[in-house]
Every structure is written in C-alpha cells, then in structure tokens.
Design a protein around this motif. Sequence first.
Motif, short mmCIF file in Angstrom:
data_model
loop_
_atom_site.label_atom_id
_atom_site.label_comp_id
_atom_site.label_asym_id
_atom_site.label_seq_id
_atom_site.Cartn_x
_atom_site.Cartn_y
_atom_site.Cartn_z
N MET A 1 0.84 -1.20 0.00
CA MET A 1 0.00 0.00 0.00
C MET A 1 0.88 1.24 0.00
SD MET A 1 -2.97 1.16 2.72
CE MET A 1 -4.00 -0.27 2.37
N ASP A 2 0.56 2.18 -0.88
CA ASP A 2 1.29 3.44 -0.98
C ASP A 2 0.37 4.60 -0.63
OD1 ASP A 2 3.70 2.22 -1.99
OD2 ASP A 2 2.64 1.98 -3.89
N PHE A 3 0.96 5.69 -0.15
CA PHE A 3 0.20 6.90 0.16
C PHE A 3 0.72 8.06 -0.67
CE2 PHE A 3 -0.59 4.33 3.88
CZ PHE A 3 -1.91 4.61 4.19
N GLU A 4 -0.22 8.80 -1.26
CA GLU A 4 0.11 9.99 -2.02
C GLU A 4 -0.38 11.20 -1.22
OE1 GLU A 4 -1.30 12.26 -6.14
OE2 GLU A 4 -2.15 10.31 -5.59
N ILE A 5 0.46 12.24 -1.13
CA ILE A 5 0.08 13.46 -0.42
C ILE A 5 -0.56 14.43 -1.41
CG2 ILE A 5 0.88 15.39 0.99
CD1 ILE A 5 3.30 13.67 1.78
N ILE A 6 -1.79 14.83 -1.12
CA ILE A 6 -2.53 15.78 -1.96
C ILE A 6 -2.43 17.16 -1.34
CG2 ILE A 6 -4.76 16.35 -2.99
CD1 ILE A 6 -3.65 13.69 -3.97
N THR A 7 -1.82 18.10 -2.05
CA THR A 7 -1.64 19.46 -1.50
C THR A 7 -2.24 20.53 -2.41
OG1 THR A 7 0.52 19.67 -2.57
CG2 THR A 7 0.49 18.82 -0.31
N LYS A 8 -2.77 20.14 -3.58
CA LYS A 8 -3.31 21.11 -4.53
C LYS A 8 -4.82 21.02 -4.61
CE LYS A 8 0.82 21.18 -7.48
NZ LYS A 8 1.33 20.91 -8.85
N ALA A 9 -5.48 22.17 -4.72
CA ALA A 9 -6.94 22.23 -4.75
C ALA A 9 -7.51 21.42 -5.91
CB ALA A 9 -7.41 23.68 -4.84
N GLU A 10 -6.87 21.50 -7.09
CA GLU A 10 -7.40 20.79 -8.25
C GLU A 10 -7.34 19.27 -8.07
OE1 GLU A 10 -3.27 22.47 -9.53
OE2 GLU A 10 -4.99 23.06 -8.26
N ASP A 11 -6.31 18.79 -7.36
CA ASP A 11 -6.22 17.35 -7.08
C ASP A 11 -7.25 16.93 -6.04
OD1 ASP A 11 -4.11 17.12 -8.87
OD2 ASP A 11 -2.60 17.53 -7.33
N PRO B 1 -5.29 27.45 1.58
CA PRO B 1 -4.90 26.50 0.53
C PRO B 1 -3.65 25.71 0.88
CG PRO B 1 -5.52 28.60 -0.44
CD PRO B 1 -5.52 28.81 1.04
N GLU B 2 -2.69 26.38 1.53
CA GLU B 2 -1.43 25.69 1.85
C GLU B 2 -1.55 24.70 3.00
OE1 GLU B 2 -1.08 29.96 3.61
OE2 GLU B 2 -2.01 28.94 1.90
N ASP B 3 -2.72 24.64 3.66
CA ASP B 3 -2.91 23.69 4.76
C ASP B 3 -3.19 22.27 4.29
OD1 ASP B 3 -2.57 25.71 6.61
OD2 ASP B 3 -4.70 26.11 6.84
N ILE C 1 -7.55 9.93 3.63
CA ILE C 1 -7.47 10.50 4.97
C ILE C 1 -7.47 12.01 4.82
CG2 ILE C 1 -6.26 10.51 7.16
CD1 ILE C 1 -4.83 7.96 6.27
N PRO C 2 -8.55 12.69 5.21
CA PRO C 2 -8.66 14.14 5.00
C PRO C 2 -7.87 14.94 6.02
CG PRO C 2 -10.65 13.31 6.04
CD PRO C 2 -9.78 12.12 5.77
N PHE C 3 -6.54 14.91 5.86
CA PHE C 3 -5.65 15.62 6.77
C PHE C 3 -5.37 17.05 6.28
CE2 PHE C 3 -3.15 11.73 8.58
CZ PHE C 3 -4.11 11.56 9.55
N MET C 4 -4.97 17.86 7.22
CA MET C 4 -4.37 19.16 6.93
C MET C 4 -3.15 19.29 7.83
SD MET C 4 -7.10 21.68 8.86
CE MET C 4 -6.11 23.16 8.77
N LYS C 5 -2.27 20.19 7.50
CA LYS C 5 -1.05 20.37 8.29
C LYS C 5 -0.82 21.86 8.50
CE LYS C 5 2.99 19.18 6.51
NZ LYS C 5 3.97 20.30 6.68
N LYS C 6 -0.62 22.24 9.74
CA LYS C 6 -0.38 23.66 10.02
C LYS C 6 0.50 23.78 11.26
CE LYS C 6 -3.93 26.02 11.44
NZ LYS C 6 -5.29 26.59 11.55
N ARG C 7 1.14 24.91 11.38
CA ARG C 7 2.02 25.17 12.51
C ARG C 7 1.23 25.86 13.62
NH1 ARG C 7 7.35 24.66 12.78
NH2 ARG C 7 8.60 25.89 14.26
N ILE C 8 1.20 25.23 14.78
CA ILE C 8 0.49 25.81 15.92
C ILE C 8 1.39 25.77 17.15
CG2 ILE C 8 -1.77 25.06 15.04
CD1 ILE C 8 -1.71 22.88 17.21
N ARG C 9 1.01 26.52 18.15
CA ARG C 9 1.74 26.48 19.43
C ARG C 9 0.98 25.58 20.39
NH1 ARG C 9 5.87 30.01 19.39
NH2 ARG C 9 6.29 29.67 21.61
N ARG C 10 1.69 24.66 20.99
CA ARG C 10 1.09 23.75 21.97
C ARG C 10 2.00 23.73 23.20
NH1 ARG C 10 -3.00 20.25 21.39
NH2 ARG C 10 -3.23 18.58 22.93
#
Length: 378
Positions: A1-11, A48-50, A66-75
């Motif tokens: 099983m492979d995973f592709e990272i989707i970062t573009k709105a059109e994809d 968009p960049e998230d 997997i509907p992920f997003m990635k962002k920088r936060i303070r914890r």
Amino acid sequence: MDFEIITKAEDFWSLKEDWNQLNRYSEYPNLFLTHEWVWTWWQAFARPEDLWILAARDDGCLTGIIPFMKKRIRRHGLPLETIQFLANAHSNETGFISPEMNARFFNHLIDFLSKNRSAWDIMNLSLLSDKGPLTQFLASSGGRNTFYWGIKPGVVSPVLQTGATFETYLQSLSKKSRYNVRKKRRAIEKLPGFKIRHFCGTAGAGDFLKAVHKIEKKSWKYSAGNSLISRPNVWTFYKSIVAVAAQKKWFQGFVLYLNDKPAAFELAFAFEEELFSQKISYAAEWAKYSPGFVLKTDVVRWACENGFKTNHLLGNEEPWKFHLGGSVNPHVYVLAYKPGIHRKLLAKWEFEWIHQLGRLKRIIKKRITSRQKAGGQR
C-alpha cells in the motif's frame, strides 16, 4: 500500500467521485466525510497551503482517503507542525474514508508517517468515534510503540431512537420528561402567531437562512459572540453548506414563529436514514417559553413520521439534550507525538503528569476542606 500526499486544490477536487464512493461503501458512511462537506469546510476555515490529504492506493487502485491538513500551531508554548483532520467543531465527527479500515491499513499508515516524520511533530486527531477503527487498533496494538500515543475523551452526543411513531418515542421517556414535553408545547401554542414551518430543497434554503440570521441576532449566543453570524467564516460556511446540502437533498430546516416572527430554528441534515441536528437556537426574548426545546420535539415528531431511524443531537453537551432520552455517541481525540526528547516530555505531560497533578490538587482540596470543617466544629 502506498500513500500519495494531496496538496493542490485541483487534485482535491478531482477526487470527488472516488472519495464519495469510498465513503458510501465504508462500514459507517459519514455525512461529515463526504467530499462536499470537507471541501466546503476547507474553503471556509482553512488556507490553501494547509492541505495534506493522504490518498491510499493498492496496486494503483484508490482504497482509502485520509482528509488531513497540516499547520504550525503552538502547543504548551512550543511551535509544532501539526497534522489534524480537515474539521472543527462544526463537523461533529470525522475519521478515515475506506471500506478496508483494518490493522493492515493502519500499519502502512504508521510506516508512511514514520518515513515522513520530518514533515510533522504531532498528530491531533479529534472528533473520532470512541468505537472507531483507529481507537480499536490502538487498543489492540498500542500503535506498535512507533510514536507516543494517547487517547482523550471528547464530546458526547445524544442519539435519539425515533421509533415507529412519535407516541412510541414519548413512551420511551420518563414520566417527568413526557409531562415536560406536553406542558411546554401547550404553553407556547397559546401565544399569538404560533406556527412551525419546514424548509427543504433549494427553494426553501434562502428563506430559512434569512430566518436564521434574524433569530441569531436576537439570541444569547450573539451577545456571547459565538452565534452562527458572529464570525464571517462561520456564517460563510453555513450559507455554503446549506446551499450544497439543498442540492443533495440533505437539507432540512425548521423554524418556529411567534407573533408571526421567527423565534427559534433547527438546522438538520438527512443522510442514510438518519437525521443530524446540526444547530438549534432561539431568540432570547422568548426564552421562558423554551421555543428551542418545543421545536426540537416537533422535529423528532417529523423524523418519526418520515421514517428516520435515529436523530443525532450534535454540538455541545447541553443538559437539556439528555432529557430527550436515547443513547449517547462518545467521541475521543487521539494524540501522537513523534520521537524526540522534548516531544516525549510533552507526551508525558499530556498523558500522565497532568492527570497526576489533577489528582494531587483534588486530594489537597479535600484535606483542606476536612480541616476547615474540623476547625469549625471546635
């Protein structure tokens, strides 16, 4: 099983058909995991960049999303690259989209995240069902000790079993609750201009939203700054999701009128023979007549008459919701820190030390209270 990272709105957009098909054939098809819902949420609440969606493929065939997003936060004061779902409190429940949600899937996911650990520091996965596949996997395997995992309790949502008829539903309530339902209904029916109106489809969406805006402006939530119209992005999301849901025939809106003016509303969505009550609110001037509660019971009546099996009461854990009977749908959020000394310390604080500190505070408070009582008796 492979995973592709989707970062573009059109994809992201191009996945729509396959995305919804995977959701449809999942063990529990989820309204809040449809492509329409997640896309609308992303446009209202994220940048968009998230985007950091994972597409799982077996021999080239799409088998999971997997509907992920990635962002920088303070914890806890530290800046951390955080992986989380494309969701917040307005999504109510989220998770993974695949008919093959098993140990093999999660083992491959852990391997992928481990190989890409330079891209993130922490996973903060909220709004998961406590009986969902990830929590079961972690309970049985511990996540293979690859990361520092922890599970915390989240929102508990009441679920009403609507039954064959409204009378059947009422009989499932306690005697006191039945009396309360009928008493409040009789009281409000005596007021001038009382009526309840049902909105659905694209023709009714606009009028419903106008009524919602009027009610929210007079609600206690508006005064507190957390109504649907208090923040532009929240109101944008609800206008957009109602428009989308109306086209999909999910949208069900209900408004209670007094003096021929909107006094309370309920926004609900019909999906897979279940009714999801998303938002309920009322004008504060009518609070003593409990218009929101009366409208809610009328929606339960409507759900019974239209063959819905269950009615989910979403959102915050407000006590009045639990007076309507039914069972509960507990949620959890899963935290995972990748290896590293400062992240290990954060995980220790998050999963162990903070609870020990809480217990210590309760013990100290109990002893102080006991001593004060003993001193007062001398």
